[in-house]
Every structure is written in structure tokens, then in C-alpha cells.
Design a protein around this motif. Structure first.
Motif: not given
Length: 634
Positions: A48-54, A121-125, A232-236
Motif C-alpha cells: 500500500n502506498d500510504q496515501s490513505g486510500q484502501p 507502490t507497484g514492483l519497485t527496482g 500498481g502491478t498486473d499479473i497474468f
């Protein structure tokens, strides 16, 4: 000019050969939908990006033509080569897997599953060579860089999507919080001989040079593209293997594992059009009740109810490593299964805590707060995050003490709730039959026993009858237990058996004659005049039908067959058992039962055939029962 991207399965360089039983994938094969739901939700909540959003997650099934899968020819070739490589094995496991995969690969359209998360945060790095969120997911084995109170810690959860793919093949795509994009395909197959006759490692990658990712996003779902600026991240998952009820199973699994996160608004999930949020919980809990495996419906009532629930709190301040706070909500309700959901700070349930009380039907939710306490408990979790194991602690005594404190807090709270809210005292009191040393319950029960309506379990005991020591005789009881000629435990003194005098007349007499005529004569045939033997039970369950009326159902499964059977029922107390005064007994398969005192007679036991008897006793509250069976073995 860039070269055409292809699947690459690196050589094992004359090293290890990898078979079909990938330990990571195998971990989740037994419960693929539950595992996928658990691992995806856990990872997305952690990110979670800690933006306060779920945290928002979407599961969406779609159809994909093989020609639209990146370098499907290369993947198909790997499947064929793997089949050929393992066809010489005696076992058909690998052969069966690849034959199924190739069969699906020849379909006109292939079912796939897209999983997308938002407000993360998505997949960083993605450009790092190792030790980044991207690398740990796509290339590392047994690596995880999560810390603090985050849910995952072993790095094994990334295998769950592969367990849901007939190809064991997944594509990842991300837009991270630094606005960096990347995608890559990963296929976890087996070793095989490639076109150069080299044996491969079995893990293949689709992407750039040197198995690097492609630094852009991809969507294999033609109807979906990640919104601009939505990290964010997408998984297929290619070749998704969910059955026709996968949606219901997924919804139920999410609520079983993450009910608290949904209830407090930190998690919102869309399962192929079914919205899971705090606003939709009422309808979902009712419509998916048959799919719950871990009592989410009971826990939801405990969280929702404001009048019949008691709340308790406990602070942990003695040890800096385990500082924190736990909040417990308890509710007593007929039919509840006497479990407490142990929930960590992320909103993920670790386990259903049992062995709290065997009499009162209740449900509870224990929420654990505090970075230190959550961090410490995380170090005790097994790789599936379903159990706290003392053996994983450096200081096992400390870990054991903490878990015992949690258990004791729950028991004391239940006692306090009973004392404060019950109009009539329960006898025996809560916790009376708990051993002094309770171990944590095994990880997420696999056996399922469900009886509908308002019936619920009552504690039962199976008592092993031991022969008296030499010279002992109990003159105060009319029932005598003794070993017969074969060493088996026999019982005399039941009506219909008479006495057991040595010669001539015995003094037992009665209705049945006994071994000899006895002074009471008897009308039981001579061939039945023998002492009854104890009938061991494979399984016993006692179920309450109406507490106030003293109505119970006994399910007795004998380990052996016997005729002329008798069942005895006792009410257990702390130090001894008391005869239950049976008012009536009815059994569909035995219409001629008779009742005398605490005994039910005229029973025939059939090996491993459950015997269901409805009884009414002269006692009008919850009570643990002890059940014994006797008969003439056949």
C-alpha cells in the motif's frame, strides 16, 4: 534495431536437474484458490502506498488466442521438449502434466486470469540486478526483503499463481511509485534438452537480453490497460485452471483470510464483477456461506454486533521486543464453533485459535496492534503464514510464554463475559476441562465437519477401561469390569446379564440369567449369557439440539461389530463423571431402544457404521459428556 523477444530457458551448465515436483508450487497445489487469494491480498496490502486510500485488487478472467501470447511457439516447444525428456520415467506425473498442458495449448482460446492492484507502490527496482521487490518476485528463490509487520517474509508466496496455471507460466507488469515501467514472463517448468542438446534449468524468462525485463508495460487482456498514473502491478496467469466455482471460492477465501481488512475499509476487491467491500459484506456473507471453510460468517457477526459482543483489551509492555496491544471481541451464540480469529495488523488472519473452551458456543476476533509485537509474531510464522511455531524462535521459552499469554487472555475474557452476561451460571465453569499446558492448534484445520441448523458440538470423551489390579474389588458399584479369558475387558451387572456365580446359582439373577441360572432365573437364551465387552469407538460426537430441554444427538462410530449392545452416558465434571438421567432415546435404525438410568439398550453395533441417537437428559444447560459402549463382539 532490437532483436525479436523470445522465451529463454538457461542451461543448467551441467548442474542440477529440476523435475516436476517444484517445492514452491507444490506448497499451494492442495488449495490453489485459497492460496492465490491469500498471497495476492497479503502482498498488495504490504505494498500500500500510504496515501490513505484502501488497497484495491481486481481478479478478471478472459480468453486469449495462443497467437496473442508472446512467443507462444517458444513456450510450446519447451512443453514438447519437456514431455520428451521425462517420458522415460516410470511415474506418469510429469508426462501427465505436459500432455495436459499441450492439449490446452492446442485450444482455439485459452482461459487466463488477470490480477491488478491499485493504490500500491507497484514492483519497485526493476532495473536492479538483485535484492529489489521486482527481482525477489521474478528471479529470486527463498528471498524476501519485507520487514517490520508486513505480512510476508519467506518469499514463497510468489509460487501461488503458478499453481493456478496449467502451463506454470505467468506474466508480470508494473508501473511503480517512481513511474518506472517493466514487464516480464516467467515459466516454471522442468529441465529438458534444448535445441543445442543442453539440459536447461527448467525456469524460463520472456523479456530482454540476459533475461532482463522489458522496460514498458504490457496487457494480455485486450479490454484492459492500466490507467495513466495509477501505480500498481498486473499479473497474468496463462491457462488459468480454476473450475466453474472459482469465483465463489475466491470470494469466500478472501473473506476467510482478510475479513478484518475488508471490514475496516483497508481492502477492496473485485472478483470478476463481484465487489468485496465493507459496504457489500452483509450480502456476501449470506450468499457465500456454503463456501466458507474458516467460519467467516461467525467472525463477521462478532465484528458487526454491537449489543451481544464484549470487547477486551490487553497491553504488552514488559519486553521491548513484544510491546503492543491486543483487542478481543467475543460473542456467545448457539451454533458457533468456539474459535477465535487471530488477526495481525495488516488485517490478515493467521489462524483460527481453538482449544479455548469445550462447552460454550462462541466466536471471537483478536486484533494485534503494535509494530514490535507484530514483527515478533511474524518471525514465528510458518511459510504459509497459517501458524505461529515456537520452534522458529531463537528464544523458545520467550515465544512460548507470549503465545500462552495470548491464550490465557482469551480464556479469562470468556470467563469474565460469562460471569457478567449470563443469567444462570454454567456448570461446570469455563475452562474447567482445559489442560494446564495447551499447545497451539494445528495450522488451519483440513478436516471439515459441518452440521446445519442450530446444532453445535459439545465436548465428548472416549474412556479406555482398564482392568482392576489383582485383588481389587469395588463393592460400592453394581457394575463390575474384568478381563475375560482372552484378556478383553468385560462388564457384568447390566440388566439381562444376571450374576456370575462360580457354580450353581449366582447372585446376580435379574432378567437375563447370567453365566449361570442365578437366583433370579432369567429369560435370555443361554448363548447370550456372557459378559459384555467394551466396544471401542473410532469417533464420537455429541451435539446440542436444545440446551434448555436437555436434547442432544450422540453419534457413536464403533470400531468393531457387536450385538446386545449398551451405551452409557455420563456428565463429566472436573474430577469425576456422573450418571446422566436419560429421559428418552430414539434412533431411526433401532426403533426398539429401551432406557434405564444412564443406559440405552437393545443396540447392535456395526463396524465403522455411525450410530445416531437422539437423547433427552434431565439437565438443562451445556455439559460435556462421556460415552461408553458395551456389547457381545461378533
Amino acid at each position: 534495431m532490437g532483436q525479436k523477444r523470445k522465451w529463454n530457458f538457461p542451461s543448467n551448465n551441467f548442474g542440477q536437474i529440476f523435475g516436476i515436483a517444484d517445492s514452491g508450487v507444490e506448497t499451494f497445489k492442495g488449495t490453489p484458490m485459497k492460496s492465490l487469494a491469500r498471497e495476492i491480498c497479503q502482498n498488495s496490502l504490504d505494498a500500500n502506498d500510504q496515501s490513505g486510500q484502501p488497497t484495491k485488487i481486481e481478479f478478471k478472467a478472459f480468453q486469449l488466442a495462443p497467437s496473442d501470447i508472446p512467443d507462444f511457439e517458444g513456450l510450446y516447444d519447451a512443453l514438447k521438449r519437456s514431455l520428451a525428456f521425462w517420458s522415460g520415467q516410470t511415474t506418469d506425473r510429469a508426462k501427465s502434466f505436459f500432455e495436459t498442458a499441450l492439449s490446452v495449448a492446442n485450444n482455439v482460446a485459452i482461459t487466463c486470469l488477470r490480477i491488478s492492484d491499485y493504490n500500491t507502490t507497484g514492483l519497485t527496482g526493476a532495473r536492479e540486478e538483485y535484492n529489489s521487490a521486482w527481482c525477489n518476485l521474478t528471479k529470486s528463490s527463498g528471498a524476501s526483503d519485507k520487514s517490520g509487520s508486513n505480512g510476508g517474509s519467506f518469499g514463497i508466496g510468489k509460487y501461488a499463481p503458478f499453481a493456478c496455471s496449467v502451463f506454470r507460466t505467468v506474466f508480470y507488469s508494473t508501473l511503480d511509485s517512481a513511474n518506472q515501467s517493466a514487464y516480464q514472463g516467467v515459466s516454471r517448468l522442468t529441465s529438458f534438452r534444448n535445441a543445442s542438446e543442453e539440459i536447461t534449468q527448467g525456469i524460463g524468462f520472456y523479456g530482454g537480453e540476459k533475461n532482463a525485463p522489458v522496460y514498458e508495460q504490457i496487457s494480455l487482456d485486450s479490454e484492459y490497460h492500466r490507467p495513466v498514473g495509477q501505480h500498481g502491478t498486473d499479473i497474468f496467469i496463462l491457462g488459468f485452471n480454476g473450475d466453474e466455482h472459482w469465483r465463489e471460492q475466491m470470494v469466500a477465501s478472501i473473506l476467510d483470510g482478510f475479513l478484518y481488512a475488508v471490514f475496516n475499509g483497508t481492502l477492496v476487491v473485485d472478483v470478476d464483477g463481484t465487489q468485496i467491500s465493507k459496504d457489500t459484506l452483509d450480502g456476501l456473507v449470506e450468499s457465500h456461506k456454503d463456501y466458507f471453510r474458516e467460519r467467516a460468517d461467525e467472525y463477521y457477526q462478532t465484528l458487526l454486533n454491537r449489543t451481544e459482543v464484549c470487547t477486551f483489551e490487553k497491553l504488552f509492555t514488559e519486553d521491548p521486543e513484544t510491546c503492543g496491544k491486543v483487542t478481543l471481541r467475543l460473542m456467545i451464540e448457539a451454533g458457533f464453533h468456539r474459535r477465535v480469529a487471530m488477526v495481525r495488523q495488516t488485517g490478515m488472519k493467521i489462524k483460527d485459535k481453538g482449544h479455548i473452551n469445550g462447552i460454550i458456543p462462541f466466536a471471537g476476533v483478536l486484533y494485534i496492534e503494535g509494530v514490535e509485537l507484530n514483527t515478533y509474531l511474524r518471525t514465528l510464522e510458518n511459510p504459509q503464514h497459517l501458524e505461529w511455531e515456537v520452534e522458529r524462535a531463537d528464544n523458545q521459552r520467550k515465544a512460548k510464554k507470549l503465545l500462552q499469554q495470548l491464550s490465557q487472555f482469551i480464556r479469562e475474557s470468556l470467563n469474565e463475559m460469562r460471569d457478567d452476561s449470563s443469567e444462570e451460571e454454567l456448570d461446570p465453569p469455563v475452562g474447567e476441562y482445559l489442560s494446564a499446558k495447551q499447545e497451539e492448534e494445528a495450522a488451519n484445520e483440513k478436516k471439515e465437519e459441518r452440521i446445519m441448523d442450530t446444532i453445535h458440538d459439545v465436548d465428548s470423551r472416549v474412556t479406555e477401561v482398564k482392568p482392576p489390579s489383582s485383588g481389587e474389588q469395588d463393592e460400592d458399584t453394581a457394575e463390575t469390569q474384568h478381563p475375560n479369558d482372552t484378556g478383553e475387558i468385560s462388564v457384568s451387572g447390566f440388566p439381562g446379564e444376571g450374576g456370575s456365580g462360580d457354580q450353581g446359582a449366582g447372585n446376580g439373577g435379574g432378567n437375563g440369567g447370567g453365566h449361570h441360572a442365578g437366583n433370579g432365573g432369567g429369560d435370555i437364551p443361554k448363548e447370550h449369557r456372557q459378559a459384555l465387552s467394551t466396544i471401542p469407538a473410532s469417533h464420537i460426537r455429541n451435539l446440542v439440539r436444545d440446551r434448555k430441554e436437555g436434547k442432544y444427538t450422540i453419534i457413536f462410530t464403533p470400531a468393531i461389530s457387536a450385538c446386545d449392545g449398551v451405551i452409557e452416558i455420563f456428565m463429566s465434571a472436573e474430577s469425576q463423571a456422573y450418571d446422566a438421567n436419560i429421559l428418552s432415546a430414539h434412533c431411526a435404525t433401532h426403533p426398539n431402544l429401551t432406557v434405564e438410568g444412564n443406559k440405552i439398550q437393545n443396540i447392535n453395533f456395526t463396524r465403522q457404521q455411525p450410530l445416531k441417537i437422539d437423547v433427552q437428559i434431565d439437565y438443562h444447560d451445556y455439559c460435556p459428556m462421556e460415552v461408553k459402549g458395551y456389547g457381545n463382539k461378533v
